[in-house]
Motif scaffolding. Structure first.
Motif, PDB file in Angstrom:
ATOM      1  N   MET A 152      62.619  90.469   7.346  1.00 55.29           N
ATOM      2  CA  MET A 152      62.805  89.020   7.392  1.00 55.29           C
ATOM      3  C   MET A 152      64.062  88.609   6.628  1.00 55.29           C
ATOM      4  SD  MET A 152      60.425  88.101   9.353  1.00 55.29           S
ATOM      5  CE  MET A 152      60.308  86.321   9.210  1.00 55.29           C
ATOM      6  N   ALA A 153      64.336  89.280   5.508  1.00 58.06           N
ATOM      7  CA  ALA A 153      65.567  88.987   4.768  1.00 58.06           C
ATOM      8  C   ALA A 153      66.793  89.368   5.590  1.00 58.06           C
ATOM      9  CB  ALA A 153      65.561  89.730   3.431  1.00 58.06           C
ATOM     10  N   LEU A 154      66.716  90.496   6.299  1.00 52.82           N
ATOM     11  CA  LEU A 154      67.856  90.945   7.098  1.00 52.82           C
ATOM     12  C   LEU A 154      68.143  89.993   8.259  1.00 52.82           C
ATOM     13  CD1 LEU A 154      67.209  94.799   7.241  1.00 52.82           C
ATOM     14  CD2 LEU A 154      69.015  93.612   5.979  1.00 52.82           C
ATOM     15  N   VAL A 155      67.098  89.507   8.912  1.00 54.43           N
ATOM     16  CA  VAL A 155      67.340  88.605  10.041  1.00 54.43           C
ATOM     17  C   VAL A 155      67.904  87.284   9.542  1.00 54.43           C
ATOM     18  CG1 VAL A 155      65.037  87.518  10.196  1.00 54.43           C
ATOM     19  CG2 VAL A 155      66.404  87.805  12.245  1.00 54.43           C
ATOM     20  N   CYS A 156      67.453  86.812   8.376  1.00 55.85           N
ATOM     21  CA  CYS A 156      68.037  85.597   7.803  1.00 55.85           C
ATOM     22  C   CYS A 156      69.504  85.818   7.441  1.00 55.85           C
ATOM     23  CB  CYS A 156      67.244  85.168   6.569  1.00 55.85           C
ATOM     24  SG  CYS A 156      65.590  84.535   6.948  1.00 55.85           S
ATOM     25  N   MET A 157      69.821  86.997   6.913  1.00 53.83           N
ATOM     26  CA  MET A 157      71.206  87.310   6.584  1.00 53.83           C
ATOM     27  C   MET A 157      72.081  87.334   7.836  1.00 53.83           C
ATOM     28  SD  MET A 157      72.739  90.834   4.951  1.00 53.83           S
ATOM     29  CE  MET A 157      72.405  91.690   6.515  1.00 53.83           C
ATOM     30  N   THR A 158      71.590  87.968   8.909  1.00 54.13           N
ATOM     31  CA  THR A 158      72.361  88.027  10.156  1.00 54.13           C
ATOM     32  C   THR A 158      72.603  86.643  10.713  1.00 54.13           C
ATOM     33  OG1 THR A 158      71.453  90.215  10.658  1.00 54.13           O
ATOM     34  CG2 THR A 158      72.390  88.976  12.491  1.00 54.13           C
ATOM     35  N   LEU A 159      71.591  85.780  10.665  1.00 48.15           N
ATOM     36  CA  LEU A 159      71.741  84.427  11.188  1.00 48.15           C
ATOM     37  C   LEU A 159      72.679  83.592  10.316  1.00 48.15           C
ATOM     38  CD1 LEU A 159      68.028  83.922  12.188  1.00 48.15           C
ATOM     39  CD2 LEU A 159      69.969  83.999  13.777  1.00 48.15           C
ATOM     40  N   ALA A 160      72.668  83.856   9.007  1.00 49.65           N
ATOM     41  CA  ALA A 160      73.623  83.162   8.129  1.00 49.65           C
ATOM     42  C   ALA A 160      75.050  83.560   8.480  1.00 49.65           C
ATOM     43  CB  ALA A 160      73.315  83.486   6.671  1.00 49.65           C
ATOM     44  N   PHE A 161      75.272  84.851   8.713  1.00 48.55           N
ATOM     45  CA  PHE A 161      76.597  85.303   9.138  1.00 48.55           C
ATOM     46  C   PHE A 161      76.959  84.731  10.509  1.00 48.55           C
ATOM     47  CE2 PHE A 161      76.119  89.046   6.140  1.00 48.55           C
ATOM     48  CZ  PHE A 161      77.119  88.613   5.281  1.00 48.55           C
TER      49      PHE A 161
ATOM     50  N   CYS B 222      84.213  81.728  18.723  1.00 51.61           N
ATOM     51  CA  CYS B 222      83.165  80.849  18.195  1.00 51.61           C
ATOM     52  C   CYS B 222      82.688  79.814  19.201  1.00 51.61           C
ATOM     53  CB  CYS B 222      83.653  80.164  16.923  1.00 51.61           C
ATOM     54  SG  CYS B 222      85.108  79.097  17.135  1.00 51.61           S
ATOM     55  N   TYR B 223      83.037  79.975  20.474  1.00 46.79           N
ATOM     56  CA  TYR B 223      82.601  79.003  21.474  1.00 46.79           C
ATOM     57  C   TYR B 223      81.074  78.909  21.513  1.00 46.79           C
ATOM     58  CZ  TYR B 223      81.406  76.860  25.890  1.00 46.79           C
ATOM     59  OH  TYR B 223      80.861  76.057  26.834  1.00 46.79           O
ATOM     60  N   THR B 224      80.579  77.686  21.698  1.00 59.87           N
ATOM     61  CA  THR B 224      79.145  77.476  21.869  1.00 59.87           C
ATOM     62  C   THR B 224      78.905  76.344  22.860  1.00 59.87           C
ATOM     63  OG1 THR B 224      77.113  76.713  20.781  1.00 59.87           O
ATOM     64  CG2 THR B 224      79.193  76.133  19.711  1.00 59.87           C
ATOM     65  N   ASP B 225      78.043  76.578  23.821  1.00 61.33           N
ATOM     66  CA  ASP B 225      77.657  75.532  24.773  1.00 61.33           C
ATOM     67  C   ASP B 225      77.001  74.359  24.065  1.00 61.33           C
ATOM     68  OD1 ASP B 225      78.513  76.798  27.102  1.00 61.33           O
ATOM     69  OD2 ASP B 225      76.641  77.897  27.344  1.00 61.33           O
ATOM     70  N   VAL B 226      76.327  74.627  22.948  1.00 60.76           N
ATOM     71  CA  VAL B 226      75.582  73.578  22.256  1.00 60.76           C
ATOM     72  C   VAL B 226      76.502  72.412  21.909  1.00 60.76           C
ATOM     73  CG1 VAL B 226      74.280  73.029  20.161  1.00 60.76           C
ATOM     74  CG2 VAL B 226      73.870  75.187  21.355  1.00 60.76           C
TER      75      VAL B 226
ATOM     76  N   ASN C 242      74.699  71.759  14.104  1.00 60.88           N
ATOM     77  CA  ASN C 242      73.979  72.299  12.959  1.00 60.88           C
ATOM     78  C   ASN C 242      72.481  72.066  13.056  1.00 60.88           C
ATOM     79  OD1 ASN C 242      75.933  73.539  11.060  1.00 60.88           O
ATOM     80  ND2 ASN C 242      76.887  71.536  11.095  1.00 60.88           N
ATOM     81  N   ALA C 243      72.079  70.940  13.617  1.00 58.73           N
ATOM     82  CA  ALA C 243      70.646  70.711  13.822  1.00 58.73           C
ATOM     83  C   ALA C 243      70.074  71.726  14.804  1.00 58.73           C
ATOM     84  CB  ALA C 243      70.415  69.281  14.330  1.00 58.73           C
ATOM     85  N   ASN C 244      70.815  71.970  15.885  1.00 59.45           N
ATOM     86  CA  ASN C 244      70.384  72.966  16.858  1.00 59.45           C
ATOM     87  C   ASN C 244      70.396  74.368  16.262  1.00 59.45           C
ATOM     88  OD1 ASN C 244      70.088  72.032  19.948  1.00 59.45           O
ATOM     89  ND2 ASN C 244      71.508  70.659  18.875  1.00 59.45           N
ATOM     90  N   ALA C 245      71.445  74.695  15.515  1.00 57.14           N
ATOM     91  CA  ALA C 245      71.546  76.020  14.916  1.00 57.14           C
ATOM     92  C   ALA C 245      70.374  76.277  13.979  1.00 57.14           C
ATOM     93  CB  ALA C 245      72.868  76.168  14.173  1.00 57.14           C
ATOM     94  N   LEU C 246      69.964  75.254  13.238  1.00 59.14           N
ATOM     95  CA  LEU C 246      68.836  75.410  12.322  1.00 59.14           C
ATOM     96  C   LEU C 246      67.550  75.715  13.088  1.00 59.14           C
ATOM     97  CD1 LEU C 246      67.603  75.243   9.496  1.00 59.14           C
ATOM     98  CD2 LEU C 246      67.357  72.761   9.844  1.00 59.14           C
ATOM     99  N   VAL C 247      67.261  74.946  14.122  1.00 59.50           N
ATOM    100  CA  VAL C 247      66.023  75.152  14.880  1.00 59.50           C
ATOM    101  C   VAL C 247      66.060  76.482  15.620  1.00 59.50           C
ATOM    102  CG1 VAL C 247      64.523  74.231  16.673  1.00 59.50           C
ATOM    103  CG2 VAL C 247      65.653  72.668  15.086  1.00 59.50           C
TER     104      VAL C 247
ATOM    105  N   THR D   2      75.691  85.754  19.429  1.00 59.86           N
ATOM    106  CA  THR D   2      75.194  84.939  20.549  1.00 59.86           C
ATOM    107  C   THR D   2      73.991  84.064  20.210  1.00 59.86           C
ATOM    108  OG1 THR D   2      73.767  86.739  21.351  1.00 59.86           O
ATOM    109  CG2 THR D   2      75.994  86.623  22.248  1.00 59.86           C
ATOM    110  N   ALA D   3      73.507  84.090  18.972  1.00 58.33           N
ATOM    111  CA  ALA D   3      72.255  83.384  18.650  1.00 58.33           C
ATOM    112  C   ALA D   3      72.308  81.907  18.995  1.00 58.33           C
ATOM    113  CB  ALA D   3      71.921  83.574  17.168  1.00 58.33           C
ATOM    114  N   THR D   4      73.453  81.255  18.785  1.00 55.95           N
ATOM    115  CA  THR D   4      73.541  79.813  19.025  1.00 55.95           C
ATOM    116  C   THR D   4      74.603  79.461  20.069  1.00 55.95           C
ATOM    117  OG1 THR D   4      75.081  79.575  17.147  1.00 55.95           O
ATOM    118  CG2 THR D   4      72.737  79.265  16.699  1.00 55.95           C
ATOM    119  N   VAL D   5      74.901  80.405  20.951  1.00 54.73           N
ATOM    120  CA  VAL D   5      75.813  80.095  22.047  1.00 54.73           C
ATOM    121  C   VAL D   5      75.169  79.105  23.014  1.00 54.73           C
ATOM    122  CG1 VAL D   5      76.914  81.061  24.115  1.00 54.73           C
ATOM    123  CG2 VAL D   5      77.162  82.206  21.910  1.00 54.73           C
TER     124      VAL D   5
END
Length: 502
Positions: A54-63, A86-90, A146-151, A186-189
């Motif tokens: 869980m710590a690793l996945v949070c770290m990856t998402l922070a990066f 850094c392109y994102t459809d969001v 940022n709201a979308n990235a958080l959710v 690609t997490a928030t593309v």
């Protein structure tokens, strides 16, 4: 040998069971010893495997958030969205779909996505617009991203938690997901983690023997992105083999109800907007990096000297309805072959194996393969075949395609950044590595003794009610007739003697 007294005593150690990790472990002194993995050594330890994951996945998402940060203000001058990857459809669609003007999805603007994704866009976008009206100095696009990235990050963390819950004896499998560069870039593309989250919780509900809830979750996932509904196919075939059709029908009813409940209000009152998603998919041309794109490039090379001559892929690119039908036909044939494999395999396949194969062949034959679609496969391959070597090779190919794709976009409006052949090569490597993963999963279905998950679990950890039933008699007779199975199928659950041998 007596049976293990708890699940933790059978916890898998990748440095012992996975050849790739075992080879890497030699560089730091070899696998962990028996004393370090004993119950006494684990007792009282804070950094358990699940907490590390869980710590690793949070770290990856922070990066991942940092990696997308150059694009968050929406000031995309000099193609910064491509040069910084850094392109994102969001962020782009906050403006393209009229959310920055307060337009309600489907009511005021025909959104190009299925309804649950549109609802989600509106649920976050309209409050951000209202906040921007009240405080004009804020950057609405940045707040929306940022709201979308958080959710979406919360959903990614929840997906990792489901992987851990489904593989309690193999927690380190989830590290493949948590540390994946695919997740980072690609997490928030796009909003794909909406569908992934629903699909993962649907698989968990099935494993917990809650078929109606599993169907509801898969139906909601299918109303966000279509692919979670494909998991109903593997459930159906496994239900036939295990004589658990009633459980499947409950899941199917739940999926239909959830999909209809979310879609019907828009389909009835805003039919034109609702049709937008389906019309777009019907009319879209061949997309970047697909099987059909590669074929068209090769056709152009082979026919470059022939005036007026077209190869089959070039012709299909000009006749989209025919291409649609061919793509659907190939996908259906591949799924039928997977269903036959499921019925004829010497041992009943695991649900995640069949689910991965279905989603993978859909992508292989689809005319659209957006960069973030790779996220669909990531949790499924972790469940289906958690071997690091092949997954790392596939990841390298995916990241290679990711960089080549952005280079292609940079050159699409002017001077090419890379030769077209380089992009096609990157696309081919991605396609080949996915096909190799498909082949490896098929091999392990046909030869279940090679399946690393079965070394830890006697039954399918995702199987739910399937594990309570032996194979249907007609499937046993079919395999015997084809000389695939000459002895009676093992009973489920396995006898105590078999459990003790583990």
């Amino acid at each position: 040998m007596s049976a293990p007294s708890s699940e933790t005593e059978r916890t898998d150690q990748p440095a012992k069971s996975d050849g790739f990790i075992r080879g890497l472990a030699q560089a730091i002194g070899g696998p962990v010893g028996e004393h370090a993995t004993s119950p006494a050594a684990r007792r009282g330890r804070f950094w358990t495997a699940p907490r590390i994951i869980m710590a690793l996945v949070c770290m990856t998402l922070a990066f991942s958030w940092v990696q997308k940060s150059p694009c968050q203000d929406g000031d995309w001058q000099k193609n910064i969205q491509y040069t910084r990857f850094c392109y994102t459809d969001v962020l782009a669609l906050y403006y393209a779909e009229g959310l920055n003007e307060g337009k309600v999805p489907y009511v005021d603007h025909a959104v190009e996505y299925p309804v649950v994704t549109g609802y989600f866009m509106g649920a976050l976008g309209l409050p951000v617009h209202a906040l921007g009206v009240r405080y004009p100095e804020i950057n609405q696009g940045k707040w929306f991203y940022n709201a979308n990235a958080l959710v979406l990050s919360v959903l990614a963390v929840a997906s990792a938690a489901v992987l851990l819950a489904l593989r309690r004896r193999r927690p380190w499998d989830a590290a493949i997901f948590a540390l994946s560069p695919i997740l980072l870039v690609t997490a928030t593309v796009n909003w794909d983690f909406l569908a992934i989250g629903f699909a993962m919780f649907g698989l968990y509900a099935w494993a917990r023997r809650w078929p109606i809830l599993a169907g509801l979750l898969l139906g909601l996932g299918g109303a966000a992105k279509l692919w979670p509904l494909f998991i109903l196919g593997p459930l159906f075939v496994l239900a036939l083999r295990s004589r658990r059709v009633q459980a499947f029908l409950l899941a199917l009813a739940g999926a239909i109800f959830a999909w209809a409940a979310t879609n019907l209000p828009i389909a009835i009152f805003y039919r034109t907007s609702w049709n937008r998603f389906f019309e777009l998919n019907d009319t879209r041309p061949v997309d970047w990096g697909t099987f059909w794109y590669i074929g068209r490039f090769l056709d152009a090379k082979w026919n470059s000297g022939a005036v007026g001559d077209q190869g089959p892929f070039q012709w299909l690119s000009d006749h989209i309805p025919t291409l649609n039908h061919l793509s659907y036909a190939l996908t259906i044939l591949a799924c039928a072959a997977i269903g036959l494999l499921c019925l004829l395999a010497p041992r009943r396949p695991r649900l995640s194996q069949i689910a991965f194969l279905v989603v993978a062949v859909f992508l292989i034959f689809s005319k659209v393969w957006s960069q973030q679609y790779v996220l669909w496969l990531l949790p499924l391959i972790v469940l289906a075949r958690p071997r690091w070597g092949a997954i790392i090779a596939w990841t390298v190919a995916e990241i290679g395609y990711f960089t080549a794709f952005y280079a292609e976009l940079l050159g699409s409006g002017g001077k090419p950044v890379i030769p077209e052949g380089t992009f096609v090569l990157a696309s081919t490597l991605r396609l080949v590595t996915v096909a190799v993963l498909v082949g490896l999963v098929v091999r392990e279905i046909w030869r279940p003794e090679l399946d690393i998950v079965r070394e830890t679990y006697d039954e399918d950890p995702d199987g739910g009610t399937f594990n309570d039933s032996p194979d249907a008699d007609w499937t046993i007779r079919l395999r015997r007739r084809l000389n695939i199975e000459k002895t009676p199928a093992p009973s489920f659950p396995p006898p105590l003697v078999e459990a003790e041998q583990h």
